[in-house]
Scaffold this motif. Structure first.
Motif, PDB file in Angstrom:
ATOM      1  N   GLY A 116      -6.425 -12.473  -8.344  1.00 43.28           N
ATOM      2  CA  GLY A 116      -7.507 -12.844  -7.433  1.00 43.28           C
ATOM      3  C   GLY A 116      -8.000 -11.625  -6.682  1.00 43.28           C
ATOM      4  O   GLY A 116      -7.422 -10.547  -6.795  1.00 43.28           O
ATOM      5  N   SER A 117      -9.088 -11.809  -5.931  1.00 43.14           N
ATOM      6  CA  SER A 117      -9.684 -10.693  -5.193  1.00 43.14           C
ATOM      7  C   SER A 117      -9.471 -10.834  -3.692  1.00 43.14           C
ATOM      8  O   SER A 117      -9.669 -11.918  -3.132  1.00 43.14           O
ATOM      9  N   VAL A 118      -9.128  -9.722  -3.063  1.00 45.29           N
ATOM     10  CA  VAL A 118      -8.944  -9.690  -1.602  1.00 45.29           C
ATOM     11  C   VAL A 118     -10.250  -9.952  -0.849  1.00 45.29           C
ATOM     12  O   VAL A 118     -10.238 -10.057   0.365  1.00 45.29           O
ATOM     13  N   THR A 119     -11.350 -10.066  -1.571  1.00 41.35           N
ATOM     14  CA  THR A 119     -12.619 -10.366  -0.909  1.00 41.35           C
ATOM     15  C   THR A 119     -12.832 -11.877  -0.774  1.00 41.35           C
ATOM     16  O   THR A 119     -13.816 -12.310  -0.198  1.00 41.35           O
ATOM     17  N   ASP A 148      -3.400  -9.324  -7.269  1.00 44.57           N
ATOM     18  CA  ASP A 148      -4.194  -8.226  -7.817  1.00 44.57           C
ATOM     19  C   ASP A 148      -5.377  -8.804  -8.585  1.00 44.57           C
ATOM     20  O   ASP A 148      -5.283  -9.873  -9.186  1.00 44.57           O
ATOM     21  N   LEU A 149      -6.467  -8.063  -8.569  1.00 40.25           N
ATOM     22  CA  LEU A 149      -7.672  -8.453  -9.297  1.00 40.25           C
ATOM     23  C   LEU A 149      -7.439  -8.405 -10.805  1.00 40.25           C
ATOM     24  O   LEU A 149      -8.004  -9.188 -11.567  1.00 40.25           O
ATOM     25  N   ASP A 150      -6.590  -7.472 -11.217  1.00 42.64           N
ATOM     26  CA  ASP A 150      -6.357  -7.202 -12.635  1.00 42.64           C
ATOM     27  C   ASP A 150      -5.108  -7.957 -13.113  1.00 42.64           C
ATOM     28  O   ASP A 150      -3.983  -7.458 -13.022  1.00 42.64           O
ATOM     29  N   LEU A 179      -0.970  -6.771  -1.398  1.00 41.65           N
ATOM     30  CA  LEU A 179      -2.325  -6.855  -1.950  1.00 41.65           C
ATOM     31  C   LEU A 179      -2.574  -5.688  -2.902  1.00 41.65           C
ATOM     32  O   LEU A 179      -2.215  -4.551  -2.587  1.00 41.65           O
ATOM     33  N   GLY A 180      -3.188  -5.955  -4.042  1.00 43.91           N
ATOM     34  CA  GLY A 180      -3.393  -4.894  -5.037  1.00 43.91           C
ATOM     35  C   GLY A 180      -2.046  -4.430  -5.576  1.00 43.91           C
ATOM     36  O   GLY A 180      -1.773  -3.238  -5.674  1.00 43.91           O
ATOM     37  N   CYS A 181      -1.200  -5.409  -5.927  1.00 42.05           N
ATOM     38  CA  CYS A 181       0.199  -5.101  -6.282  1.00 42.05           C
ATOM     39  C   CYS A 181       0.321  -4.355  -7.603  1.00 42.05           C
ATOM     40  O   CYS A 181       1.371  -3.783  -7.898  1.00 42.05           O
ATOM     41  N   GLY A 182      -0.738  -4.324  -8.420  1.00 39.39           N
ATOM     42  CA  GLY A 182      -0.720  -3.575  -9.673  1.00 39.39           C
ATOM     43  C   GLY A 182       0.432  -4.003 -10.565  1.00 39.39           C
ATOM     44  O   GLY A 182       0.596  -5.194 -10.847  1.00 39.39           O
ATOM     45  N   GLU A 183       1.242  -3.022 -10.981  1.00 34.41           N
ATOM     46  CA  GLU A 183       2.365  -3.336 -11.869  1.00 34.41           C
ATOM     47  C   GLU A 183       3.622  -3.733 -11.093  1.00 34.41           C
ATOM     48  O   GLU A 183       4.739  -3.639 -11.628  1.00 34.41           O
ATOM     49  N   CYS A 184       3.444  -4.163  -9.866  1.00 32.14           N
ATOM     50  CA  CYS A 184       4.518  -4.780  -9.067  1.00 32.14           C
ATOM     51  C   CYS A 184       5.647  -3.828  -8.688  1.00 32.14           C
ATOM     52  O   CYS A 184       6.778  -4.271  -8.441  1.00 32.14           O
ATOM     53  N   SER A 185       5.374  -2.528  -8.625  1.00 31.98           N
ATOM     54  CA  SER A 185       6.483  -1.607  -8.336  1.00 31.98           C
ATOM     55  C   SER A 185       7.000  -1.751  -6.906  1.00 31.98           C
ATOM     56  O   SER A 185       8.198  -1.665  -6.683  1.00 31.98           O
ATOM     57  N   LEU A 186       6.115  -2.013  -5.946  1.00 36.82           N
ATOM     58  CA  LEU A 186       6.589  -2.230  -4.570  1.00 36.82           C
ATOM     59  C   LEU A 186       7.375  -3.545  -4.470  1.00 36.82           C
ATOM     60  O   LEU A 186       8.429  -3.596  -3.831  1.00 36.82           O
ATOM     61  N   SER A 217      -1.197  -3.258   1.982  1.00 43.91           N
ATOM     62  CA  SER A 217      -2.350  -2.877   1.167  1.00 43.91           C
ATOM     63  C   SER A 217      -2.225  -1.382   0.927  1.00 43.91           C
ATOM     64  O   SER A 217      -2.668  -0.570   1.739  1.00 43.91           O
ATOM     65  N   ILE A 218      -1.553  -1.035  -0.177  1.00 37.73           N
ATOM     66  CA  ILE A 218      -1.232   0.362  -0.447  1.00 37.73           C
ATOM     67  C   ILE A 218      -2.226   0.916  -1.463  1.00 37.73           C
ATOM     68  O   ILE A 218      -2.252   0.474  -2.613  1.00 37.73           O
ATOM     69  N   GLU A 219      -3.041   1.872  -1.030  1.00 33.96           N
ATOM     70  CA  GLU A 219      -4.035   2.525  -1.894  1.00 33.96           C
ATOM     71  C   GLU A 219      -4.918   1.488  -2.605  1.00 33.96           C
ATOM     72  O   GLU A 219      -5.098   1.541  -3.820  1.00 33.96           O
ATOM     73  N   ARG A 245       5.027   6.331  -0.073  1.00 35.15           N
ATOM     74  CA  ARG A 245       4.265   5.210   0.503  1.00 35.15           C
ATOM     75  C   ARG A 245       5.093   3.928   0.446  1.00 35.15           C
ATOM     76  O   ARG A 245       5.141   3.147   1.393  1.00 35.15           O
ATOM     77  N   HIS A 246       5.748   3.709  -0.703  1.00 32.65           N
ATOM     78  CA  HIS A 246       6.563   2.502  -0.840  1.00 32.65           C
ATOM     79  C   HIS A 246       7.775   2.563   0.092  1.00 32.65           C
ATOM     80  O   HIS A 246       8.151   1.559   0.693  1.00 32.65           O
ATOM     81  N   GLN A 247       8.365   3.763   0.236  1.00 31.05           N
ATOM     82  CA  GLN A 247       9.506   3.925   1.138  1.00 31.05           C
ATOM     83  C   GLN A 247       9.096   3.624   2.586  1.00 31.05           C
ATOM     84  O   GLN A 247       9.874   3.058   3.355  1.00 31.05           O
ATOM     85  N   HIS A 264     -10.750   1.426  -3.415  1.00 30.95           N
ATOM     86  CA  HIS A 264     -11.298   0.918  -4.691  1.00 30.95           C
ATOM     87  C   HIS A 264     -12.389  -0.127  -4.454  1.00 30.95           C
ATOM     88  O   HIS A 264     -12.959  -0.653  -5.415  1.00 30.95           O
ATOM     89  N   LEU A 265     -12.651  -0.468  -3.190  1.00 29.17           N
ATOM     90  CA  LEU A 265     -13.658  -1.484  -2.861  1.00 29.17           C
ATOM     91  C   LEU A 265     -14.945  -0.817  -2.386  1.00 29.17           C
ATOM     92  O   LEU A 265     -14.901   0.270  -1.808  1.00 29.17           O
ATOM     93  N   THR A 266     -16.081  -1.489  -2.594  1.00 31.91           N
ATOM     94  CA  THR A 266     -17.320  -1.000  -1.993  1.00 31.91           C
ATOM     95  C   THR A 266     -17.206  -1.206  -0.478  1.00 31.91           C
ATOM     96  O   THR A 266     -16.386  -2.011  -0.017  1.00 31.91           O
TER      97      THR A 266
HETATM   98  N1  SAM Z   1      -0.594  -0.946  -4.538  1.00 33.24           N
HETATM   99  C1  SAM Z   1      -0.180  -0.373  -5.800  1.00 33.24           C
HETATM  100  C2  SAM Z   1       0.640   0.859  -5.580  1.00 33.24           C
HETATM  101  O1  SAM Z   1       0.809   1.293  -4.454  1.00 33.24           O
HETATM  102  O2  SAM Z   1       1.175   1.394  -6.555  1.00 33.24           O
HETATM  103  C3  SAM Z   1      -1.343  -0.119  -6.760  1.00 33.24           C
HETATM  104  C4  SAM Z   1      -2.504   0.639  -6.201  1.00 33.24           C
HETATM  105  S1  SAM Z   1      -3.831   0.821  -7.405  1.00 33.24           S
HETATM  106  C5  SAM Z   1      -4.373   2.423  -7.000  1.00 33.24           C
HETATM  107  C6  SAM Z   1      -5.098  -0.265  -6.791  1.00 33.24           C
HETATM  108  C7  SAM Z   1      -4.916  -1.693  -7.241  1.00 33.24           C
HETATM  109  O3  SAM Z   1      -5.858  -2.510  -6.552  1.00 33.24           O
HETATM  110  C8  SAM Z   1      -5.171  -1.898  -8.726  1.00 33.24           C
HETATM  111  O4  SAM Z   1      -4.059  -2.536  -9.312  1.00 33.24           O
HETATM  112  C9  SAM Z   1      -6.423  -2.773  -8.771  1.00 33.24           C
HETATM  113  O5  SAM Z   1      -6.428  -3.676  -9.864  1.00 33.24           O
HETATM  114  C10 SAM Z   1      -6.324  -3.498  -7.441  1.00 33.24           C
HETATM  115  N2  SAM Z   1      -7.611  -4.025  -6.939  1.00 33.24           N
HETATM  116  C11 SAM Z   1      -8.839  -3.439  -6.975  1.00 33.24           C
HETATM  117  N3  SAM Z   1      -9.767  -4.229  -6.408  1.00 33.24           N
HETATM  118  C12 SAM Z   1      -9.133  -5.358  -5.988  1.00 33.24           C
HETATM  119  C13 SAM Z   1      -9.547  -6.563  -5.348  1.00 33.24           C
HETATM  120  N4  SAM Z   1     -10.813  -6.773  -5.007  1.00 33.24           N
HETATM  121  N5  SAM Z   1      -8.605  -7.504  -5.081  1.00 33.24           N
HETATM  122  C14 SAM Z   1      -7.314  -7.314  -5.425  1.00 33.24           C
HETATM  123  N6  SAM Z   1      -6.859  -6.201  -6.032  1.00 33.24           N
HETATM  124  C15 SAM Z   1      -7.751  -5.242  -6.325  1.00 33.24           C
END
Ligand code: SAM
Length: 232
Positions: free
Chosen positions: A85-88, A50-52, A26-33, A102-104, A7-9, A108-110
Motif C-alpha cells: 500500500g501507499s503511505v499517501t 511498502d508500495l512495492d 513504512l517503506g519496509c522494502g525487503e523487510c531488513s529492519l 520511515s527510513i529513507e 540507520r537501522h541500529q 522517494h515521494l513528490t
Molecule cells: N526502509 C528501507 C530501508 O531502510 O532499507 C527501504 C528504503 S527504500 C530506499 C524506499 C522504499 O520506499 C522502497 O521499498 C519503495 O518501494 C518504498 N516506497 C516508495 N514510495 C512509497 C509509498 N508511496 N508508500 C509506501 N512505500 C513506498
C-alpha cells in the motif's frame, strides 16, 4: 558499519530505550529492519508497509517463525503483518501504533505526496513516536564521485533547514514535538558545518498516550481499508 546498518541500529536503540509494543515500518522494502526488530521481545505487533509488493515478497518468508522460536516462552506474543500500500493513503486499521518508522522513504515521494504523508502519519495514524530519516544534502559534496542525487529515484534531497521546516510544520499542525539528529558522522571539524550524512527527526506526540486526536474516525468520516495484506 555501513550507513544503512547505522540507520537501522538507531531504530533498535530507540526500541530498547522506549519499549514500544506496536511498531510499523513504512517503506519496509525487503523487510531488513523488521528482521532485526523481530528479535526484540516486548514488541507484540510488528507491521511493514511498502508500495512495492514484489519487493516485500522477495524475502518475507525469512520472517516466518523458526522451529526454535516456538521454544521461547514469549514467542506467541508477537504478531507480524506485511502489507502492500501507499503511505499517501489512510487505512482505518493503521492506528494505535507506539512507533512508526520511515527510513529513507520520504525522498522517494513528490512534495505533494510528502504533505499527504504528514496527514496520514501524524494526522491519521497518530502514533506515540515517529522516526523519519532522509539524506542531508549538505553532506553531498563530501561523498566522493557523487553528481546529482544519491539515488536516481529521489525526488528531492533536503538541507537540514528544509527538513526542519517540514518537520516543524507537521508538529504544529498535528500536535507533535521533534528532535533532530542523524547517523553517518563527518570528520571532526566538518561535522559542525555539514551535519550527519543521514538526517533523522524523532517525533513525539504531545500529551503522550492521552494526546491523540481519537475523534478522527468517529463515524463522521468514511472508513477505508486500501492496503492489501501480503503476509501474516
Ligand atoms: N526502509 C528501507 C530501508 O531502510 O532499507 C527501504 C528504503 S527504500 C530506499 C524506499 C522504499 O520506499 C522502497 O521499498 C519503495 O518501494 C518504498 N516506497 C516508495 N514510495 C512509497 C509509498 N508511496 N508508500 C509506501 N512505500 C513506498
Amino acid at each position: 558499519p555501513p550507513l544503512h546498518r547505522q540507520r537501522h541500529q538507531f531504530v533498535i536503540d530507540f526500541v530498547k530505550r522506549n519499549k514500544p509494543l506496536k511498531v510499523l515500518d513504512l517503506g519496509c522494502g525487503e523487510c531488513s529492519l523488521l528482521k532485526l526488530l523481530k528479535f526484540h521481545h516486548g514488541i507484540d505487533l510488528l507491521v511493514g508497509l511498502d508500495l512495492d509488493g514484489a519487493k516485500v515478497k522477495k524475502k518475507m518468508h525469512a520472517l516466518a517463525p523458526l522451529s526454535t522460536d516456538y521454544l521461547q516462552p514469549s514467542y506467541d506474543q508477537l504478531r507480524l503483518e506485511l502489507y502492500q500500500g501507499s503511505v499517501t493513503q489512510k487505512d482505518a486499521r493503521f492506528r494505535g501504533f507506539d512507533l512508526v518508522t520511515s527510513i529513507e522513504l520520504i525522498e522517494h515521494l513528490t512534495l505533494a505526496d510528502v504533505e499527504r504523508f504528514s496527514e496520514v502519519v501524524f494526522g491519521h495514524m497518530t502514533p506515540l513516536a515517529v522516526i523519519v530519516s532522509t539524506p542531508n544534502s549538505e553532506y553531498n559534496p563530501h561523498l566522493p564521485g557523487l553528481e546529482g542525487f544519491r539515488h536516481s529515484d529521489h525526488k528531492f534531497e533536503w538541507t537540514r533547514a528544509e527538513f526542519k521546516s517540514w518537520a516543524l510544520k507537521a508538529c504544529v499542525e498535528f500536535g507533535y514535538e521533534v528532535e533532530f539528529t542523524g547517523v553517518g558522522r563527518a570528520p571532526p571539524g566538518l561535522q559542525e558545518c555539514v551535519g550527519f550524512c543521514s538526517q533523522i527527526g524523532v517525533f513525539h506526540r504531545l500529551g503522550g498516550r492521552g494526546g491523540g486526536n481519537v475523534s478522527l474516525n468517529d463515524g463522521a468520516e468514511e472508513v477505508f481499508f486500501p492496503y492489501t495484506l501480503l503476509y501474516s
